[in-house]
Design a protein around this motif. Sequence first.
Motif, short mmCIF file in Angstrom:
data_model
loop_
_atom_site.label_atom_id
_atom_site.label_comp_id
_atom_site.label_asym_id
_atom_site.label_seq_id
_atom_site.Cartn_x
_atom_site.Cartn_y
_atom_site.Cartn_z
N SER A 5 48.13 68.23 50.15
CA SER A 5 47.89 66.80 50.14
C SER A 5 49.15 66.01 50.51
CB SER A 5 47.37 66.35 48.78
OG SER A 5 48.28 66.70 47.76
N ASN A 6 50.32 66.51 50.14
CA ASN A 6 51.55 65.79 50.47
C ASN A 6 52.04 66.12 51.89
OD1 ASN A 6 52.71 68.33 50.27
ND2 ASN A 6 53.74 67.91 48.34
N GLY A 7 51.32 66.98 52.57
CA GLY A 7 51.66 67.30 53.95
C GLY A 7 52.83 68.23 54.13
N ARG A 8 53.38 68.75 53.06
CA ARG A 8 54.61 69.55 53.17
C ARG A 8 54.34 71.04 53.32
NH1 ARG A 8 57.55 66.50 48.10
NH2 ARG A 8 57.74 64.45 49.08
N THR A 9 53.16 71.46 53.00
CA THR A 9 52.86 72.89 53.01
C THR A 9 51.67 73.17 53.91
OG1 THR A 9 53.66 73.11 50.75
CG2 THR A 9 52.27 74.88 51.60
N THR A 10 51.84 74.15 54.79
CA THR A 10 50.74 74.63 55.61
C THR A 10 50.67 76.15 55.51
OG1 THR A 10 52.14 74.75 57.58
CG2 THR A 10 50.88 72.73 57.26
N ASP A 11 49.50 76.67 55.68
CA ASP A 11 49.30 78.11 55.66
C ASP A 11 48.27 78.48 56.71
OD1 ASP A 11 50.03 77.65 52.45
OD2 ASP A 11 50.76 79.54 53.30
N TYR A 12 48.42 79.70 57.24
CA TYR A 12 47.52 80.20 58.27
C TYR A 12 47.20 81.65 57.99
CZ TYR A 12 49.24 76.08 60.77
OH TYR A 12 49.57 74.80 61.13
N ARG A 13 45.97 82.03 58.31
CA ARG A 13 45.69 83.45 58.22
C ARG A 13 46.45 84.16 59.32
NH1 ARG A 13 41.10 84.66 56.96
NH2 ARG A 13 41.11 86.84 57.56
N GLU A 14 46.78 85.40 59.09
CA GLU A 14 47.69 86.13 59.97
C GLU A 14 47.20 86.13 61.41
OE1 GLU A 14 50.56 87.20 58.77
OE2 GLU A 14 51.20 87.80 60.79
N SER A 15 45.92 86.26 61.62
CA SER A 15 45.38 86.43 62.97
C SER A 15 45.45 85.16 63.82
CB SER A 15 43.94 86.92 62.91
OG SER A 15 43.12 85.96 62.25
N VAL A 16 45.73 84.00 63.20
CA VAL A 16 45.78 82.76 63.97
C VAL A 16 47.18 82.15 64.00
CG1 VAL A 16 43.37 82.31 63.34
CG2 VAL A 16 45.20 81.12 62.12
N LYS A 17 48.11 82.75 63.29
CA LYS A 17 49.48 82.23 63.29
C LYS A 17 50.02 82.14 64.70
CE LYS A 17 51.01 83.56 58.66
NZ LYS A 17 51.91 84.45 57.87
N ALA A 18 50.75 81.08 64.99
CA ALA A 18 51.36 80.80 66.29
C ALA A 18 50.34 80.37 67.33
CB ALA A 18 52.15 82.00 66.81
N ARG A 19 49.07 80.38 66.98
CA ARG A 19 48.04 79.91 67.92
C ARG A 19 47.35 78.64 67.43
NH1 ARG A 19 43.60 82.81 68.93
NH2 ARG A 19 43.56 83.89 66.90
N PHE A 20 47.18 78.50 66.12
CA PHE A 20 46.48 77.36 65.55
C PHE A 20 47.49 76.46 64.82
CE2 PHE A 20 42.00 79.38 64.83
CZ PHE A 20 41.98 79.78 66.15
N THR A 21 47.22 75.16 64.83
CA THR A 21 48.06 74.21 64.12
C THR A 21 47.19 73.20 63.40
OG1 THR A 21 49.78 74.39 65.83
CG2 THR A 21 49.92 72.53 64.32
N ILE A 22 47.44 73.03 62.11
CA ILE A 22 46.71 72.04 61.32
C ILE A 22 47.58 70.79 61.20
CG2 ILE A 22 47.58 72.91 59.09
CD1 ILE A 22 44.79 72.29 57.92
N SER A 23 46.94 69.63 61.26
CA SER A 23 47.68 68.38 61.15
C SER A 23 46.75 67.30 60.60
CB SER A 23 48.24 67.96 62.51
OG SER A 23 47.20 67.71 63.43
N ARG A 24 47.36 66.18 60.22
CA ARG A 24 46.58 65.09 59.63
C ARG A 24 47.08 63.76 60.18
NH1 ARG A 24 47.43 65.22 53.62
NH2 ARG A 24 49.21 63.89 54.09
N ASP A 25 46.16 62.88 60.47
CA ASP A 25 46.46 61.51 60.88
C ASP A 25 45.95 60.59 59.78
OD1 ASP A 25 46.47 58.92 61.97
OD2 ASP A 25 46.18 59.67 64.00
N ASN A 26 46.86 60.08 58.97
CA ASN A 26 46.44 59.26 57.82
C ASN A 26 45.77 57.96 58.26
OD1 ASN A 26 47.41 61.15 56.00
ND2 ASN A 26 49.41 60.18 55.85
N ALA A 27 46.23 57.39 59.35
CA ALA A 27 45.67 56.12 59.83
C ALA A 27 44.20 56.29 60.23
CB ALA A 27 46.47 55.59 61.01
N LYS A 28 43.87 57.48 60.73
CA LYS A 28 42.49 57.76 61.15
C LYS A 28 41.71 58.50 60.06
CE LYS A 28 43.50 57.83 66.09
NZ LYS A 28 43.42 58.59 67.35
#
Length: 121
Positions: A53-76
Amino acid sequence: QLQLVESGGGLVQPGGSLRLSCAASGFTLDSYNIGWFRQAPGKEREGVSCLSSNGRTTDYRESVKARFTISRDNAKNTVYLQMNSLKPEDTDIYYCAAARNRYCSTTNDYWGQGTQVTVSS
């Protein structure tokens, strides 16, 4: 009405990219931990990526690391999952979910309806 709505799925060739969106209504996403999950018919739902929720921590399953990126746009009030270098094994229904007090759990307060991602030539 409190809900999450995903969009952005579709058919893409191997090596291609898609960006999934998860828009919230009725509540603000920056108060929740967010997760992207995927599930194929007859299989268990699995976690793909999580964002605290604070945007400081992200995690990915091993098979998608370096390929997928999670992000958030608070304004939207929207969370995204950028998926690059897609592989056929990424084909699934993708769901976003929000939880106030859990992180990267399959138990969430809200779930979206899912969006189909198909990777095929």
